[in-house]
Design a protein around this motif. Structure first.
Motif, PDB file in Angstrom:
ATOM      1  N   GLY B 275      34.530  74.471  74.225  1.00  0.00           N
ATOM      2  CA  GLY B 275      35.848  74.577  73.325  1.00  0.00           C
ATOM      3  C   GLY B 275      35.278  74.366  71.781  1.00  0.00           C
ATOM      4  O   GLY B 275      36.489  73.737  71.313  1.00  0.00           O
ATOM      5  N   ASN B 276      34.290  74.481  71.595  1.00  0.00           N
ATOM      6  CA  ASN B 276      33.829  74.164  69.846  1.00  0.00           C
ATOM      7  C   ASN B 276      32.799  75.163  69.842  1.00  0.00           C
ATOM      8  O   ASN B 276      31.477  74.985  70.024  1.00  0.00           O
ATOM      9  CB  ASN B 276      33.401  72.977  69.899  1.00  0.00           C
ATOM     10  CG  ASN B 276      33.089  72.440  68.612  1.00  0.00           C
ATOM     11  OD1 ASN B 276      32.891  73.322  67.842  1.00  0.00           O
ATOM     12  ND2 ASN B 276      32.756  71.149  68.401  1.00  0.00           N
ATOM     13  N   ARG B 277      33.208  76.321  69.205  1.00  0.00           N
ATOM     14  CA  ARG B 277      31.963  77.212  69.043  1.00  0.00           C
ATOM     15  C   ARG B 277      31.111  77.082  68.045  1.00  0.00           C
ATOM     16  O   ARG B 277      29.723  77.358  68.023  1.00  0.00           O
ATOM     17  CB  ARG B 277      32.798  78.506  68.323  1.00  0.00           C
ATOM     18  CG  ARG B 277      33.502  79.399  69.372  1.00  0.00           C
ATOM     19  CD  ARG B 277      34.171  80.323  69.050  1.00  0.00           C
ATOM     20  NE  ARG B 277      35.512  80.777  69.707  1.00  0.00           N
ATOM     21  CZ  ARG B 277      36.257  81.614  70.018  1.00  0.00           C
ATOM     22  NH1 ARG B 277      36.098  82.725  69.046  1.00  0.00           N
ATOM     23  NH2 ARG B 277      37.390  81.649  70.778  1.00  0.00           N
ATOM     24  N   LYS B 278      31.390  75.972  67.056  1.00  0.00           N
ATOM     25  CA  LYS B 278      30.379  75.590  66.282  1.00  0.00           C
ATOM     26  C   LYS B 278      28.925  74.800  66.803  1.00  0.00           C
ATOM     27  O   LYS B 278      27.925  74.895  66.550  1.00  0.00           O
ATOM     28  CB  LYS B 278      30.908  74.449  65.245  1.00  0.00           C
ATOM     29  CG  LYS B 278      31.669  75.125  63.887  1.00  0.00           C
ATOM     30  CD  LYS B 278      32.283  74.141  63.196  1.00  0.00           C
ATOM     31  CE  LYS B 278      31.508  73.332  62.250  1.00  0.00           C
ATOM     32  NZ  LYS B 278      32.304  72.366  61.524  1.00  0.00           N
ATOM     33  N   GLN B 279      29.405  74.193  68.044  1.00  0.00           N
ATOM     34  CA  GLN B 279      28.436  73.738  68.780  1.00  0.00           C
ATOM     35  C   GLN B 279      27.425  74.687  69.049  1.00  0.00           C
ATOM     36  O   GLN B 279      26.281  74.570  69.062  1.00  0.00           O
ATOM     37  CB  GLN B 279      28.986  73.096  70.211  1.00  0.00           C
ATOM     38  CG  GLN B 279      29.877  71.810  70.032  1.00  0.00           C
ATOM     39  CD  GLN B 279      29.130  70.567  69.877  1.00  0.00           C
ATOM     40  OE1 GLN B 279      27.846  70.622  69.706  1.00  0.00           O
ATOM     41  NE2 GLN B 279      29.853  69.589  69.917  1.00  0.00           N
ATOM     42  N   GLY B 280      27.640  75.874  69.747  1.00  0.00           N
ATOM     43  CA  GLY B 280      27.103  76.923  69.801  1.00  0.00           C
ATOM     44  C   GLY B 280      26.253  77.342  68.787  1.00  0.00           C
ATOM     45  O   GLY B 280      25.129  77.743  68.615  1.00  0.00           O
ATOM     46  N   TRP B 281      26.934  77.852  67.553  1.00  0.00           N
ATOM     47  CA  TRP B 281      26.115  78.242  66.643  1.00  0.00           C
ATOM     48  C   TRP B 281      25.208  77.331  66.045  1.00  0.00           C
ATOM     49  O   TRP B 281      24.158  77.667  65.453  1.00  0.00           O
ATOM     50  CB  TRP B 281      27.126  78.694  65.519  1.00  0.00           C
ATOM     51  CG  TRP B 281      28.001  79.903  65.634  1.00  0.00           C
ATOM     52  CD1 TRP B 281      29.512  79.893  65.873  1.00  0.00           C
ATOM     53  CD2 TRP B 281      27.476  81.191  65.819  1.00  0.00           C
ATOM     54  NE1 TRP B 281      29.589  81.112  66.127  1.00  0.00           N
ATOM     55  CE2 TRP B 281      28.439  82.142  66.220  1.00  0.00           C
ATOM     56  CE3 TRP B 281      26.126  81.868  65.502  1.00  0.00           C
ATOM     57  CZ2 TRP B 281      28.498  83.389  66.527  1.00  0.00           C
ATOM     58  CZ3 TRP B 281      25.994  83.199  65.978  1.00  0.00           C
ATOM     59  CH2 TRP B 281      27.130  83.761  66.309  1.00  0.00           C
TER      60      TRP B 281
END
Lengths: 202, 559
Positions: B275-281
């Protein structure tokens, strides 16, 4: 997804085993038999020439080789391909995987240079491209670099009597650029080049 | 031109991450979506055939048992098929049964997604074995790895629920990802001249009148799943250096993107689940940073060439061409090498044994770290393991209880992670030492000097990382090598997978901790730096001595 983590008995171990075995068989059939057969059927239907190895045939329909697979040329009046530890035997593939520090590789390369000097006295070895005296990865490399073709022109011209300019044009004609003008390196297909050369020699 | 073509391939990859990642997220999010209408019918049919009645979530133990039993069933059947291939249909080239230890090594190699090959495909396998064993396992091992990675992501991101149903994940991996993509890429490759036929070896009469036998077969269908599933086992002995497997630079680019796109999109999938795309990037950029350093190293080393040959007075401006193909040149060879060992595919388009010492160090180091994108699912799981370790170390430095995604990291998780991190160097370095101490191991070394150390080290690193590329000069088809590398591949895959599922099972049950001012954030540049630092420090501490003895020593001797 239902919450069942408190109830670890939701699916029994023996039924997991049964499903695992059935899944094993089902996926062997699906991925190991149906998928390759469907692929083969579609490939043969849409791209029959490519699917059968891009073979080159002569006027009588006899297979001369594949435009993708290199051949051995012993006649010095032909353009020579790269070094092949398997002598372009295409029932297998490979190279002898010499490490950069391997003394056997150094010796093989020095022998190639000596042989080159004997066959091409007009071209100094400082012009001999490294690609021509190194073993390709597959042992079946169908290509040489444009420079590797160019340095062979004086020899072939002398042996065949064909003018150097004609040979130069022939090499240019068979030089493929980078794919989409971008990817890979420019290259010359040795077999295709020699097929046309053999017609000029007649 | 070299640099430009590498940048363009990397650029295309970056553009693929978001759309592909979004698609993969929807496949596994278990929420109804449009793709259900296309694939739902086939899936229900498969569920009925395999007798799957309930698709309820599983505990981590049931999930682990399910994937292990499925893998065991596949191994057992495949072993029988290889031993009996001489008597089975689909064998136009009349190839006999495979020897016991080689069959053992081969089935382990393919089920663990390693694809280390101690046989040569042209002469060792019938077409039926290539299809029913090799291609089949390329699908199922990739689907297994992907499913476990998704289960792990669910475990660390979802709250109070289970980690999913293995069989449902496994089936959907096939029907929605691997089978449609493989079929599409097969046809594209055939259009670009990769053969796909069941005809036996072709005999040609060469221009000079000699006879040339040309091995052929259903190559394209293997080629596509080999890369999509980050498997890497070639149809032919020399793998993607063979002109039939990889006829031109365009197929080379397609193969690079096929093996790279799914692993590279997984961090994005993880960001969506969290639920936090920044984690993925953040995870993606840590992987990409490491990758670019490795790519630059191997490219520079190869362009500068082998000093031994450069001193001979020939025109060596092209770089080190020994073991490389003209159509790929330096850029496409270096890029392929960096990607195949990053994504732990193990397919090769040039011979890694012949790379310059520093060039050859790159694939070795990428497999030792095993987190630069990584194979089907495994790379992301490993990277998240380092993320938790990074959080733990950072937490210790400031004296706070470490948290990751709102969960407390406690001794149980750290013990499991320590096991998973330590197993990898142990199963590389211990067998390497054993091989050097015994005649059985030493006998296989074919290059004198320090390079011999690299050959053995590479073989076990490749096995442990489930990569499967080789310093192929090693004469490794002997019972000693078949059995030891077989065991290393088994441990390399299953120990860390089970440990990480256990971590997921433990985290999924924890009460979330509310985020406060003092929470250590894991979605910013600082954390990306900590992540890269953790990976490099752990990697250097464990492997630097071995690397110094092999490639670096060799580099110094020929400099």
């Amino acid at each position: 997804m239902t919450n069942s983590n408190s109830n670890s008995g939701s699916i029994s171990n023996s039924s997991i085993l049964a499903i695992a075995i059935r899944a094993g068989i089902a996926f062997i059939v699906l991925c190991g038999i149906i998928y390759p057969l469907v692929s083969t059927g579609l490939a043969q239907l849409i791209f029959p020439h490519q699917a059968n190895g891009s073979m080159i045939k002569d006027a009588s329909g006899r297979i001369i080789g594949s435009s993708l697979i290199g051949q051995s040329f012993t006649d010095p009046a032909y353009f020579q391909g790269r070094v092949s530890s398997i002598d372009y035997k295409a029932e297998a593939s490979g190279s002898n995987n010499y490490a950069p520090s391997n003394p056997d590789m150094l010796k093989r390369t020095q022998d190639s240079i000596t042989a080159w000097q004997a066959a091409n006295p007009d071209v100094p070895i400082s012009k001999l491209p490294i690609a021509l005296i190194t073993n390709s990865g597959s042992g079946l490399d169908p290509h040489i670099t444009p420079a590797s073709a160019e340095v062979q022109i004086p020899r072939i011209s002398k042996l065949t009597g064909l003018p150097a300019d004609t040979l130069k044009q022939l090499v240019e004609k068979h030089t493929d650029g980078r794919d989409l003008g971008l990817f890979g390196d420019p290259r010359v297909n040795v077999l295709e080049l020699n097929i046309e050369l053999s017609q000029l020699r007649k | 031109m070299d640099i430009l073509q590498m940048i363009i391939v990397i650029g295309v990859l970056v553009l693929l991450v978001k759309p592909l990642g979004t698609y993969v997220y929807h496949v596994y999010s278990d929420e109804p979506n449009r793709t259900d209408r296309i694939f739902g019918g086939t899936e229900r049919f498969i569920y009925r055939i395999i007798g799957l009645k309930s698709r309820d979530g599983m505990t981590w133990k049931k999930y682990a048992l399910s994937f292990l039993l499925t893998n065991i069933a596949l191994v057992a059947i495949s072993y029988l098929l290889l031993r009996l291939q001489g008597a089975l249909p689909g064998n136009p080239n009349k190839i006999g049964a495979m020897e016991e230890t080689l069959s053992f090594n081969t089935v382990i190699s393919f089920i663990t997604n390693t694809n280390l090959q101690h046989y040569s495909g042209e002469t060792g396998l019938s077409y039926f074995s290539q299809m029913a064993v090799i291609m089949m396992m390329m699908f199922t091992s990739a689907a297994t790895g992907f499913s476990v990675a998704i289960a792990f992501i669910r475990g660390i991101t979802s709250r109070g629920s289970t980690i999913g149903n293995f069989f449902s994940d496994f089936v959907k991996s096939h029907t929605r990802i691997f089978l449609p993509l493989a079929l599409l890429i097969t046809l594209v490759l055939v259009g670009l001249h990769v053969p796909q036929t069941l005809q036996p070896t072709v005999t040609a009469t060469t221009l000079e009148g000699a006879t040339q036998s040309i091995a052929i077969g259903p190559v394209a269908s293997l080629e596509s799943i080999k890369h999509l599933g980050t498997n890497g086992g070639g149809f032919f002995g020399v793998n993607s250096a063979h002109p039939f497997e990889n006829p031109n630079p365009l197929t080379n680019v397609i193969e690079i993107l096929s093996m790279w796109a799914l692993p590279a999109s997984l961090p994005y999938v993880y960001g969506r689940f969290a639920g936090n795309r920044k984690q993925g990037w953040v995870v993606f950029s840590a992987m990409m940073t490491l990758f670019l350093v490795f790519l630059a190293t191997v490219y520079t080393a190869e362009v500068n060439g082998n000093p031994v040959l450069n001193n001979l007075g020939v025109d060596a401006s092209q770089g080190s061409m020994e073991g490389k193909e003209v159509r790929f040149g330096m850029a496409q060879s270096a890029l392929f090498t960096a990607v195949t060992t990053a994504a732990t595919t193990g397919t090769v388009n040039n011979m890694h044994d012949t790379l310059t010492p520093l060039g050859g160090m790159v694939p070795l180091a990428e497999m030792m770290l095993n987190v630069v994108f990584g194979g089907k699912g495994v790379g992301l799981v490993n990277m998240l393991m380092y993320a938790i370790l990074g959080v733990f170390i950072a937490g210790l430095m400031v004296g706070r209880t470490p948290e990751f995604l709102g969960r407390k990291i406690e001794p149980r998780e750290m013990k499991l992670i320590a096991i998973a991190i330590l197993v990898h160097p142990f199963i590389i370095l211990a067998p390497t030492a054993i091989a050097f101490l015994t005649d059985l191991g030493q006998g296989a070394i074919t290059n004198p000097g320090f390079h011999g150390i690299s050959q053995v080290l590479y073989e076990y690193t490749s096995s442990a990382a489930n990569n499967g590329s080789g310093f192929e000069g090693l004469a490794d088809n002997t019972p000693f090598w078949n059995i030891t590398t077989g065991l290393v591949m088994l441990f390399g895959r299953y120990i860390s997978m089970i440990a990480m599922l256990a971590v997921a099972g433990s985290l999924v049950r924890k009460q979330p901790v509310p985020e406060t001012m003092g929470t250590f954030r894991t979605d910013n540049v600082l954390f990306a730096g900590i992540l890269v630092g953790t990976v490099v420090i752990v990697g250097a501490l464990t492997f630097l001595p071995a690397v110094v003895l092999g490639p670096i020593a060799e580099h110094l001797t020929i400099r």
